[in-house]
Design an enzyme around this catalytic site. Structure first.
Site, PDB file in Angstrom:
ATOM      1  N   GLN A  99       0.864  -1.179   0.000  1.00  0.00           N
ATOM      2  CA  GLN A  99       0.000   0.000   0.000  1.00  0.00           C
ATOM      3  C   GLN A  99       0.899   1.227   0.000  1.00  0.00           C
ATOM      4  OE1 GLN A  99      -2.435   1.496   3.442  1.00  0.00           O
ATOM      5  NE2 GLN A  99      -4.120   1.217   2.006  1.00  0.00           N
ATOM      6  N   TYR A 169      -6.464  10.753   3.372  1.00  0.00           N
ATOM      7  CA  TYR A 169      -5.050  10.860   3.009  1.00  0.00           C
ATOM      8  C   TYR A 169      -4.980  11.842   1.819  1.00  0.00           C
ATOM      9  CZ  TYR A 169      -3.360   6.979   5.969  1.00  0.00           C
ATOM     10  OH  TYR A 169      -3.000   6.191   7.027  1.00  0.00           O
ATOM     11  N   ALA A 344      -9.800  -7.240   6.753  1.00  0.00           N
ATOM     12  CA  ALA A 344      -8.752  -6.711   7.630  1.00  0.00           C
ATOM     13  C   ALA A 344      -8.842  -7.353   9.020  1.00  0.00           C
ATOM     14  CB  ALA A 344      -8.865  -5.195   7.716  1.00  0.00           C
ATOM     15  N   ARG A 345      -9.834  -6.924   9.819  1.00  0.00           N
ATOM     16  CA  ARG A 345      -9.862  -7.366  11.219  1.00  0.00           C
ATOM     17  C   ARG A 345     -10.002  -8.871  11.390  1.00  0.00           C
ATOM     18  NH1 ARG A 345     -14.395  -3.144  12.712  1.00  0.00           N
ATOM     19  NH2 ARG A 345     -14.789  -3.631  10.517  1.00  0.00           N
TER      20      ARG A 345
END
Ligand SMILES: Cc1cc2nc3c(=O)[nH]c(=O)nc-3n(C[C@H](O)[C@H](O)[C@H](O)COP(=O)(O)O)c2cc1C
Length: 397
Positions: A99, A169, A344-345
């Site tokens: 990433q 971002y 993800a989690r």
């Protein structure tokens, strides 16, 4: 008929053994901004656990683009370590993505000891510093830094890069009408606000010369009044599709800067969050934490409703993210026309979850309770506080 999520698939120039991607979870395992054995193990585990591809996060494109001074930024010195990491993941049969991005107003200028950039001069309360308004030259530098980071990712043996265009971002801060109050060629109309995001993608696409896949993590909505809306994001996604710079888009939402729980849903770990900061930030967080960490109810595939709008309007491959934890939800994503799922989690909690799902199917239930107490561990050492993974066997901090 919908494809089997466990069957191989093509992502640009890349063949993946299945359609499951471990989404970015910043690891906090690089004290000197360089790869450690610990970081390698963090990614070797989901690779051995059956994912098609894991995502190394975060590989900033410049020192000032980091959310903390310990994060890796892409430079020749980082390549040998990254090469060891990609080799370790490949040895387990998985692919690996980096990433890349610039954190913009989310960057921690104090910890980075480098100026942060934003569309306008912007105060970051965690860094207690202002980000500087990016000039035309700064924007050109960020574009060149993305191209450079992507070339280094190729050198390091990565199979893909994921460009961060979400969470406020830099790329998404420029897209946000709330943050981007510029009146030059990068502000005002949606077309102007999307220029940086589109430029970043094309700079990376040109740099990698078809050698690796290029994806982007794109905000469908910021979840903030005045921020990026689904309508605007959809138009931006169509432009990105027309530009032809991406092999897939991973759809996300929320803002690390203003509304982080919109990304995650579920419980807001206010106490744990406050605990990682020193006073006076700790007190501030305790007082205002409930507002900053505004809670949203969790449900499986909580981004699906919005993501389906993108699926209906776009032809290119899309990656569904957000609250995917079991086989049924993966099958639902496939039947709705998504080419990949990202998790993800659930994979942080159980790096071997995919192998278990492959062996035991629908009866497997994730150990993740979306308590979100993993979130503040990014300031110490990222892990699931329930299972202890990926540190099982090691004493927890
Ligand atoms: C501990 C932790 C760290 C994260 N770090 C990043 C990151 O560095 N970059 C990013 O784009 N998303 C990051 N995320 C967000 C996830 O990639 C993902 O968007 C979010 O957790 C929702 O997916 P899930 O429901 O599968 O967990 C992080 C999430 C967690 C829990």
């Amino acid at each position: 008929m919908a494809p089997d999520v466990l069957s191989p698939a093509t992502l640009g120039p890349l063949k993946l053994r299945n359609r499951i991607i471990k989404a970015a979870t910043f690891e906090a395992r690089t004290p000197n901004a360089l790869v450690t054995d610990d970081l390698i193990d963090y990614h070797r585990q989901p690779a051995a656990g059956g994912v098609g591809m894991t995502t190394v996060a975060y590989c900033a494109v410049s020192p000032g683009g980091r959310t903390g001074g310990e994060q890796i930024w892409m430079r020749p010195e980082a390549v040998p370590g990254l090469r060891r990491l990609t080799e370790a993941v490949h040895a387990e049969g998985a692919a690996v993505s980096a990433q890349i991005g610039h954190a913009g107003p989310v960057a921690d200028a104090r910890s980075n000891k480098a100026t942060a950039l934003a569309p306008v001069r912007f105060f970051n309360p965690i860094a207690m510093r202002f980000a500087k308004k990016a000039t035309r030259d700064d924007i050109d530098e960020v574009l060149a830094a993305h191209a450079n980071a992507a070339r280094l990712a190729v050198d390091a043996g990565f199979d893909a890069v994921e460009i961060h265009l979400g969470h406020n971002y830099l790329g998404s801060a420029f897209r946000s009408p709330l943050i981007n109050r510029r009146d030059d060629e990068f502000g005002g109309s949606l077309e102007n606000r999307a220029k940086v995001a589109r430029g970043l993608v094309l700079a990376v696409r040109r740099a990698v010369k078809g050698q690796i896949a290029v994806t982007a993590k794109l905000n469908m909505a910021d979840g903030i009044r005045g921020g990026i809306t689904t309508d605007e994001a959809l138009t931006t996604a169509k432009w990105l599709e027309e530009d032809g710079g991406l092999d897939a888009i991973e759809l996300t939402a929320g803002s690390s800067l203003v509304n982080p729980m919109y990304l995650f849903r579920g419980d807001a770990p206010v106490k744990e969050f406050a605990g990682v900061f020193k006073p006076p930030l700790r007190w501030g967080m305790r007082l205002t934490g409930k507002k900053f960490l505004r809670e949203y109810p969790y449900r499986e595939a909580y981004l699906l409703r919005e993501a389906k709008l993108f699926r209906a309007e776009l032809k290119m491959p899309l990656i569904l993210l957000g609250g995917i934890t079991n086989r049924e939800t993966m099958d639902l994503a496939m039947s709705e026309g998504f080419q990949f799922v990202a998790m993800a989690r659930a994979l942080l909690a159980e790096p071997d979850l995919i192998n278990r799902i492959a062996a035991e199917g629908e009866q497997v239930r994730s150990a993740c309770t979306h308590c979100n107490r993993c979130m503040p561990t990014i300031y110490t050492r990222t892990r699931c506080v329930i299972t202890g993974a990926p540190d099982r066997g090691r004493p927890l901090q």
